[in-house]
Design an enzyme around this catalytic site. Structure first.
Site, short mmCIF file in Angstrom:
data_model
loop_
_atom_site.label_atom_id
_atom_site.label_comp_id
_atom_site.label_asym_id
_atom_site.label_seq_id
_atom_site.Cartn_x
_atom_site.Cartn_y
_atom_site.Cartn_z
CG ASP A 124 -1.84 1.18 1.34
OD1 ASP A 124 -1.63 2.18 0.62
OD2 ASP A 124 -2.78 1.12 2.15
CG ASN B 15 0.55 1.27 -12.65
OD1 ASN B 15 0.26 1.92 -13.66
ND2 ASN B 15 -0.32 0.47 -12.04
CE1 TYR C 120 -4.31 10.96 -11.58
CE2 TYR C 120 -4.02 12.39 -13.47
CZ TYR C 120 -3.88 11.15 -12.87
OH TYR C 120 -3.31 10.12 -13.57
CE LYS D 278 -0.52 10.45 -11.90
NZ LYS D 278 0.29 9.22 -11.68
CB THR E 77 -7.72 1.87 -17.25
OG1 THR E 77 -7.63 3.28 -16.97
CG2 THR E 77 -6.53 1.47 -18.13
#
Length: 228
Positions: free
Chosen positions: A53, A76, A141, A145, A176
């Site tokens: 985790d 990933n 997000y 990133k 995905t």
């Protein structure tokens, strides 16, 4: 880096891009630790499930002890909560930063001495076109990133003397679970993205741009922002 006989830890390997990466690594002759918060969800034959985790330091340390023969780390695992930075809940913003920035940092810190001790190798960070493109609705997000891009560049310089190459994969929307609400015609095949990523590692590329959108955005980084 030669992937045949490499020993690879892939975080978030139970689904999405991570699962494709693990599958193709096996096909290229690597030994694969398929890491996930719930290792029982890993259903790929030939991999070694590994509990990890990225928000839990003890689980990271334990995983590094188990995968003590690792030569390649693929960061990933990640999340997207679609949270804006001003109107969104700060807990969601913190969760994205914990998972998408502090998580890869903690895993890299744990595995760098392992990889170095095994004669060197590489780290691949799965990033995004949103490292450079920052829409308001995905502000948390994009911020995480962007921070992970800086992490990649800084650790590339820091780990090079230790025989560890650091690369980044940047990509837009993939087909995905994370991009389930995006129309199919706007998404690329994660199997193709995985293949590009692994070929990039074999070629020693510091940066892998996996689709036309990402290449276009990267090319325009020198352009001044458009006023809102």
């Amino acid at each position: 880096m030669e992937l045949k006989d490499a020993v690879v830890v892939v975080t978030g390997a139970n689904r999405g891009l991570g699962r494709h990466l693990a599958t193709q690594l096996l096909e290229r002759g690597a030994k694969v630790y398929a890491a996930a918060r719930r290792p029982e969800t890993v259903d790929l034959a030939g991999v070694t499930p590994l509990r990890l985790d990225v928000t839990d330091e003890e689980s990271i340390r334990a995983a590094a002890r188990v995968a003590s023969d690792a030569t390649l780390l693929v960061n990933n695992a990640g999340i997207s909560t679609a949270t804006p930075l001003i109107a969104g809940g700060v807990d969601a913003v913190r969760l994205e930063m914990e998972t998408n920035f502090f998580g890869p940092l903690a895993v890299t810190r744990a595995f760098a001495p392992v990889i170095e001790g095994n004669g060197g190798g590489a780290v691949l960070n799965i990033l995004s076109v949103l490292s450079w493109l920052h829409p308001a609705g995905l502000g948390s997000y994009a911020a995480a990133k962007a921070a992970a891009w800086a992490l990649t560049n800084a650790t590339r310089e820091e780990l090079a003397p230790r025989g560890i190459a650091v690369s980044a994969l940047h990509v837009g929307y993939m087909d995905t679970d994370m991009a389930a609400v995006i129309p199919a015609e706007q998404k690329v095949d994660p199997a193709d993205v995985a293949a590009q990523a692994l070929t990039g590692i074999e070629q020693g590329l510091p940066e892998i741009l996996a689709d036309e959108t990402t290449r276009y955005v990267k090319q325009g980084l020198a352009t001044a922002p458009t006023p809102a």
